[in-house]
Design a protein around this motif. Sequence first.
Motif, PDB file in Angstrom:
ATOM      1  N   LYS A 193       6.407   9.354  26.464  1.00  0.00           N
ATOM      2  CA  LYS A 193       6.019   9.728  24.813  1.00  0.00           C
ATOM      3  C   LYS A 193       6.136   8.940  24.500  1.00  0.00           C
ATOM      4  O   LYS A 193       5.228   8.344  23.350  1.00  0.00           O
ATOM      5  CB  LYS A 193       6.754  11.280  25.708  1.00  0.00           C
ATOM      6  N   ASP A 194       7.810   8.387  23.521  1.00  0.00           N
ATOM      7  CA  ASP A 194       8.432   7.941  23.210  1.00  0.00           C
ATOM      8  C   ASP A 194       7.805   6.627  22.430  1.00  0.00           C
ATOM      9  O   ASP A 194       6.700   6.337  22.381  1.00  0.00           O
ATOM     10  CB  ASP A 194       9.019   8.220  22.756  1.00  0.00           C
ATOM     11  N   CYS A 195       7.298   5.528  23.962  1.00  0.00           N
ATOM     12  CA  CYS A 195       6.795   4.428  23.779  1.00  0.00           C
ATOM     13  C   CYS A 195       5.276   4.227  23.529  1.00  0.00           C
ATOM     14  O   CYS A 195       4.908   3.626  22.887  1.00  0.00           O
ATOM     15  CB  CYS A 195       7.230   3.961  25.920  1.00  0.00           C
ATOM     16  N   ARG A 196       4.778   5.383  23.964  1.00  0.00           N
ATOM     17  CA  ARG A 196       3.352   5.330  23.789  1.00  0.00           C
ATOM     18  C   ARG A 196       3.187   5.466  22.043  1.00  0.00           C
ATOM     19  O   ARG A 196       2.075   5.541  21.888  1.00  0.00           O
ATOM     20  CB  ARG A 196       2.550   6.671  24.515  1.00  0.00           C
ATOM     21  N   GLU A 197       3.663   6.768  21.452  1.00  0.00           N
ATOM     22  CA  GLU A 197       3.524   6.903  20.442  1.00  0.00           C
ATOM     23  C   GLU A 197       3.329   5.518  19.186  1.00  0.00           C
ATOM     24  O   GLU A 197       3.436   5.079  18.477  1.00  0.00           O
ATOM     25  CB  GLU A 197       3.979   7.805  19.632  1.00  0.00           C
ATOM     26  N   ILE A 198       5.171   5.483  20.031  1.00  0.00           N
ATOM     27  CA  ILE A 198       5.955   4.499  19.085  1.00  0.00           C
ATOM     28  C   ILE A 198       5.077   3.601  18.924  1.00  0.00           C
ATOM     29  O   ILE A 198       4.818   1.917  18.375  1.00  0.00           O
ATOM     30  CB  ILE A 198       7.288   4.044  19.336  1.00  0.00           C
ATOM     31  N   GLY A 199       4.973   2.801  19.786  1.00  0.00           N
ATOM     32  CA  GLY A 199       3.696   1.487  20.740  1.00  0.00           C
ATOM     33  C   GLY A 199       3.051   1.418  19.430  1.00  0.00           C
ATOM     34  O   GLY A 199       2.222   0.573  19.468  1.00  0.00           O
ATOM     35  N   LEU A 200       2.244   2.941  19.678  1.00  0.00           N
ATOM     36  CA  LEU A 200       0.416   3.184  18.692  1.00  0.00           C
ATOM     37  C   LEU A 200       0.945   2.682  17.628  1.00  0.00           C
ATOM     38  O   LEU A 200       0.589   2.518  16.611  1.00  0.00           O
ATOM     39  CB  LEU A 200      -0.101   4.378  19.397  1.00  0.00           C
ATOM     40  N   ASN A 201       1.503   4.049  17.100  1.00  0.00           N
ATOM     41  CA  ASN A 201       0.963   4.359  15.613  1.00  0.00           C
ATOM     42  C   ASN A 201       2.254   2.940  15.245  1.00  0.00           C
ATOM     43  O   ASN A 201       2.080   2.904  13.545  1.00  0.00           O
ATOM     44  CB  ASN A 201       2.397   5.568  15.439  1.00  0.00           C
ATOM     45  N   GLU A 202       2.876   2.969  15.796  1.00  0.00           N
ATOM     46  CA  GLU A 202       4.406   1.632  14.575  1.00  0.00           C
ATOM     47  C   GLU A 202       3.337  -0.104  15.097  1.00  0.00           C
ATOM     48  O   GLU A 202       3.340  -0.519  14.010  1.00  0.00           O
ATOM     49  CB  GLU A 202       5.324   1.326  15.551  1.00  0.00           C
ATOM     50  N   TYR A 203       3.367  -0.523  16.595  1.00  0.00           N
ATOM     51  CA  TYR A 203       3.351  -2.312  16.643  1.00  0.00           C
ATOM     52  C   TYR A 203       1.638  -1.850  16.107  1.00  0.00           C
ATOM     53  O   TYR A 203       1.445  -3.086  16.131  1.00  0.00           O
ATOM     54  CB  TYR A 203       4.015  -2.437  18.023  1.00  0.00           C
ATOM     55  N   ILE A 204       0.507  -1.532  17.488  1.00  0.00           N
ATOM     56  CA  ILE A 204      -0.317  -2.123  17.221  1.00  0.00           C
ATOM     57  C   ILE A 204      -1.207  -1.420  15.904  1.00  0.00           C
ATOM     58  O   ILE A 204      -2.342  -2.122  15.856  1.00  0.00           O
ATOM     59  CB  ILE A 204      -1.666  -0.588  18.408  1.00  0.00           C
ATOM     60  N   LEU A 205      -1.059  -0.584  15.489  1.00  0.00           N
ATOM     61  CA  LEU A 205      -1.847   0.172  13.613  1.00  0.00           C
ATOM     62  C   LEU A 205      -1.421  -1.439  13.220  1.00  0.00           C
ATOM     63  O   LEU A 205      -2.590  -1.981  12.499  1.00  0.00           O
ATOM     64  CB  LEU A 205      -1.150   0.765  13.080  1.00  0.00           C
ATOM     65  N   LYS A 254      -7.629   2.387   7.968  1.00  0.00           N
ATOM     66  CA  LYS A 254      -8.464   1.533   8.272  1.00  0.00           C
ATOM     67  C   LYS A 254      -8.303   0.799   9.141  1.00  0.00           C
ATOM     68  O   LYS A 254      -9.388   1.176  10.631  1.00  0.00           O
ATOM     69  CB  LYS A 254      -9.343   0.362   7.414  1.00  0.00           C
ATOM     70  N   ALA A 255      -7.296   0.570   9.883  1.00  0.00           N
ATOM     71  CA  ALA A 255      -7.215   0.078  12.201  1.00  0.00           C
ATOM     72  C   ALA A 255      -7.355   1.600  12.609  1.00  0.00           C
ATOM     73  O   ALA A 255      -8.007   1.451  13.662  1.00  0.00           O
ATOM     74  CB  ALA A 255      -5.970  -0.806  12.181  1.00  0.00           C
ATOM     75  N   LYS A 256      -6.941   2.162  11.995  1.00  0.00           N
ATOM     76  CA  LYS A 256      -7.223   3.281  13.144  1.00  0.00           C
ATOM     77  C   LYS A 256      -9.009   3.517  13.774  1.00  0.00           C
ATOM     78  O   LYS A 256      -9.049   3.829  15.083  1.00  0.00           O
ATOM     79  CB  LYS A 256      -7.620   5.076  12.636  1.00  0.00           C
ATOM     80  N   GLU A 257      -9.482   3.868  12.564  1.00  0.00           N
ATOM     81  CA  GLU A 257     -11.029   3.762  12.226  1.00  0.00           C
ATOM     82  C   GLU A 257     -12.078   2.549  13.211  1.00  0.00           C
ATOM     83  O   GLU A 257     -12.864   3.101  14.058  1.00  0.00           O
ATOM     84  CB  GLU A 257     -12.011   3.795  11.325  1.00  0.00           C
ATOM     85  N   VAL A 258     -10.840   1.580  13.132  1.00  0.00           N
ATOM     86  CA  VAL A 258     -11.288   0.066  14.414  1.00  0.00           C
ATOM     87  C   VAL A 258     -11.295   0.728  15.718  1.00  0.00           C
ATOM     88  O   VAL A 258     -12.139   0.677  16.732  1.00  0.00           O
ATOM     89  CB  VAL A 258     -10.730  -0.704  14.028  1.00  0.00           C
TER      90      VAL A 258
END
Length: 443
Positions: free
Chosen positions: A116-128, A428-432
């Motif tokens: 769960k943390d991998c998914r959240e950190i991966g998305l909210n910290e890195y991918i965005l 803006k990245a979230k919208e993309v």
Amino acid sequence: MIEIDPWGVADIKDYARLFEEFGISPFKELLNQIDKPHLYMRRGIIVGHRGYEEVVRAMNERSKFAVMSGFMPSGRIHFGGKMVMDEIIWHQRMGGDAFACIADMESHSVRGTSWKDCREIGLNEYILSLVALGFDVEKGHIYFQSGNKKLRDLAFELGREVNFSEISAIYGFSGNVNISHMISVVMQNADILQPQLLEYGGPKPAVIPVGVDQDPHIRLTRDIASRMRMFRVEKRLDKDQKPYISIREKQAGKKALDEIARRIEGPKKKYEMHIDVFGIEASEVDTAMREIEEIVREVEMAYGGYGFFFPAATYHRFMQGLTGGKMSSSIPESYIALTEPPEEAAKKVKQAKTGGRVTIEEQKNLGGSPAQCTVYELMMFHLIEEDAHVKEIFEECKNGKRMCNSCKLEAAELMHSFIKTHQDEREKAKEVLKEHELYKQWL
Ligand code: SF4
């Protein structure tokens, strides 16, 4: 420490010793072949490379190449991670097929991070942050290791070419290392070679931008790529010092070797397990080599092989921690996260270790030491685009014309503005991502 130029040449000398030991080449040798080099390249922040010549040639010839690197989702995205993102994005803009990996399987097995943390950190910290910095999601590929079946299949295949003794020697594994940790090693090898799979357009030069500490992964993956090849192609010299090219069959069989012999024009001699190609002028040997490698690669793929290019790497220098020494996730003052409040980030800059003297009087008389200064480093690595401005700060500091208090204020303002803008871009990245069929499931 001797300070020679604004990009910290004294520091590079230390890396040069490291490179000599491991056979990494200095990056500056290639600099004049690169059109509009990134500031990390111009400023000697990317200090070394392994096999990057092929990528430079592909960029200059506008032929296909790839760039990939990965992020372990176990902490906040900071300016060290930003460097890798900037390098991926620069290569994408230069025409590279870009891959960004969230190494969740590695984080889960090595650091014990929950899925769960991998998914959240991966998305909210890195991918965005990656998308906010300019990664083009329409052209590039972002993936979690755990969600990529092709990658896992490739890792399984590559795992046949490496054994426990070898990875133990490279990574210092002892008997109590868990099996999943070992699997994460071949997952990384697969991450690096994945851009060359047929579904992504097949074999091509590929660069992995990393910090120098990642070189063991690169060396191991280059070795594995070589072992996966069905043929070895080498330049050689005969007894009269005339060049010839030798093609040795490793695992494709006689029929495949016959096919290569048929396709290569000009004088050649075929043996049981290899072919030697003659009649090549010394000045044309590199071109001939590339043409023959292309033929060999095509035949190899027709016979079920991968035809991998050996992956290239660029190596950047590390930033110091803001408190001096290394950045550490256990010391929040030592680094600035791209996701922290801009005011906090600016405050950390004002409190950071400088290369200034103890008194203003001394600073005026003796000058400061920018190469020791974490504030200068932030400006040079991240906050100031124009080279002339960075040089000016360097000179003013060295000559005692610049005082740390006002200098830190300038850097703190730049930091505040950078972080604020970046965080707006993250929104803006979230919208993309929401608009993208593949990525909207993550939000
Ligand atoms: S004047 Fe600026 S660059 Fe020089 S040591 Fe002080 S903070 Fe660092």
